[in-house]
Design an enzyme around this catalytic site. Sequence first.
Site, PDB file in Angstrom:
ATOM      1  N   HIS A  28      -1.530  10.137   3.708  1.00  0.00           N
ATOM      2  CA  HIS A  28      -0.136  10.201   4.133  1.00  0.00           C
ATOM      3  C   HIS A  28       0.714  10.763   3.011  1.00  0.00           C
ATOM      4  O   HIS A  28       0.360  10.684   1.827  1.00  0.00           O
ATOM      5  CB  HIS A  28       0.385   8.823   4.561  1.00  0.00           C
ATOM      6  CG  HIS A  28       0.673   7.889   3.420  1.00  0.00           C
ATOM      7  ND1 HIS A  28       1.899   7.822   2.788  1.00  0.00           N
ATOM      8  CD2 HIS A  28      -0.108   6.973   2.793  1.00  0.00           C
ATOM      9  CE1 HIS A  28       1.856   6.917   1.833  1.00  0.00           C
ATOM     10  NE2 HIS A  28       0.654   6.387   1.810  1.00  0.00           N
ATOM     11  N   CYS A  29       1.828  11.388   3.384  1.00  0.00           N
ATOM     12  CA  CYS A  29       2.796  11.879   2.414  1.00  0.00           C
ATOM     13  C   CYS A  29       4.066  11.056   2.589  1.00  0.00           C
ATOM     14  O   CYS A  29       4.022   9.898   2.962  1.00  0.00           O
ATOM     15  CB  CYS A  29       3.040  13.371   2.593  1.00  0.00           C
ATOM     16  SG  CYS A  29       3.664  13.827   4.227  1.00  0.00           S
ATOM     17  N   MET A  30       5.229  11.651   2.338  1.00  0.00           N
ATOM     18  CA  MET A  30       6.476  10.911   2.414  1.00  0.00           C
ATOM     19  C   MET A  30       6.827  10.485   3.834  1.00  0.00           C
ATOM     20  O   MET A  30       7.382   9.416   4.053  1.00  0.00           O
ATOM     21  CB  MET A  30       7.616  11.770   1.859  1.00  0.00           C
ATOM     22  CG  MET A  30       7.573  11.940   0.360  1.00  0.00           C
ATOM     23  SD  MET A  30       7.705  10.372  -0.513  1.00  0.00           S
ATOM     24  CE  MET A  30       9.291   9.809   0.088  1.00  0.00           C
TER      25      MET A  30
END
Length: 543
Positions: A28-30
């Site tokens: 996952h990223c932001m």
Amino acid sequence: MPEDKNCATAAAILPLVGGAGNLISIAHCMTRLRLGIQDRSLVQDEALKALPAVMGVVEDDTYQIVLGPGTVARVTPEFERLVAESRAMAPATEPEPTSLPLTSETTTPESAPAPTPPATTQPPPTSPATPTAEELAAHGAALKARQKSRNATPVKLFLRRIANIFVPLIPALIGCGIIAGINGLLTNLGWLPSVVPALAAMASGFMSLIAVFVGYNTAKEFGGTPILGGAVAAVIVFPGVTHITAFGQHLSPGQGGVLGALAAALLAVQVEKWCRKAVPEALDVLLTPTLTVLVTGLVTLFGLMFVAGEAATAIGTGANWLLAHGGAFAGLILGGLFLPLVMLGLHQALIPLHTTLIEQQGYTVLLPILAMAGAGQVGAAIAVYLRLPRNRSIRRTIKSALPAGFLGVGEPLIYGVSLPLGRPFITACLGGACGGAFVGFFNQLGDAVGSTAIGPSGWALFPLVKGNHTLATTLTVYALGLAVGYLTGFLATYFFGLSKQMRAELNADPDSAPTPTPTAAEPAPTTAGSATAPGTPAGLGAP
């Protein structure tokens, strides 16, 4: 309760992406849950979009489910736990099912294939069908898929891998950036003098060693041993390099920064791969790491640090010169072209530039200007909302996506509204250009507006805003830039974003539009917004 909600979201997503056996990777990223998918045909896009917690989906090198900041960091661990449990319970030799049934909670008319009626039972419509939000989303997905195929070039794939190196560092950059802002505020006010040094250590500790993390992630991304990448990058920040002379100059700790660490780790990966082939297996455990660190370390100390240091200095000087002499024009270009750069996959080249500026100056002056592109999207979406008062389907999409848009999460608005409509995307870019020109103009006047971290945008960027004047002045300039972006995007879209023909075709409620009389074998849909017109919606352009 929050844990139950996050677990429920994860449990709803898992079967819609084909189950645990259909997943290759989870990250996952932001804002997005990024999944590596084995069989794309098992993913049910429309059912995923119908989930309350899902803001949209984006298909790139990975399948990305937009959950928003904060939510994605809580849902991902629950999702990983469910995947691990599912794999542990399933026999190792049991093949994955080719299709997974939906539960009653997640089944929607949009996700179920509609039967194709016989030609004799479906009279041709007498007027164009009103496009729904689902059709716009499908059209946006088609545009995204077409753009993805165009973006699969060696250069853009390389830039994507470079971005993968820096994305995991964003949470630390944000946390340390906010602490740095709090520390600066306390220093200016003269409060808590005994706490200020501690906050300074917290804010600066990560940045002083960021080169090591970049080296580690670079080796990991390009197929080397991550710890060896971190080891050669650690040479750059070692205080003892002051005793070494290269190109007639004494080196300084951190010289070259993240660019030097990136280059050193890339070289280390190549040296390590050569050693794996050339060194006998009996000596591999001793010679390969030794030669990798030795060869790469010497090249780094006597070449890469100096070259990367000069490049980093040129980046900082160039950015400052650009905004000091052509601030308004530079802001106009950067703010207006950022979203097209995102579509082309070229925006990822800016990430090392942001990080280099943060290393040198404590903030990047480019990010607040680029954030104006999101403001233009929000203004354009509001205009479309007001221009189509009778299209409840599109208005629902905009209403649900606007809160995330204000916080800088623009994908639902871009791929669900402005891009498939065409002209609103252009007018939104115009809003971003004007907002960027406003912020750039104040940079030209000497009021620099920067961000101490990368990742957030929109209102979420306020805690990270920093400049060369008082905090109140810097925040005011950024807030006014957002207002200019909102207003310009709104006005340009309201008056020029939708032609008369588009308004005539779109400005009707598809939920109450007359439908052909169903036959006994073809019952009428009962869920609002579930009917879609065949083919590409009129006025949207070819996919």
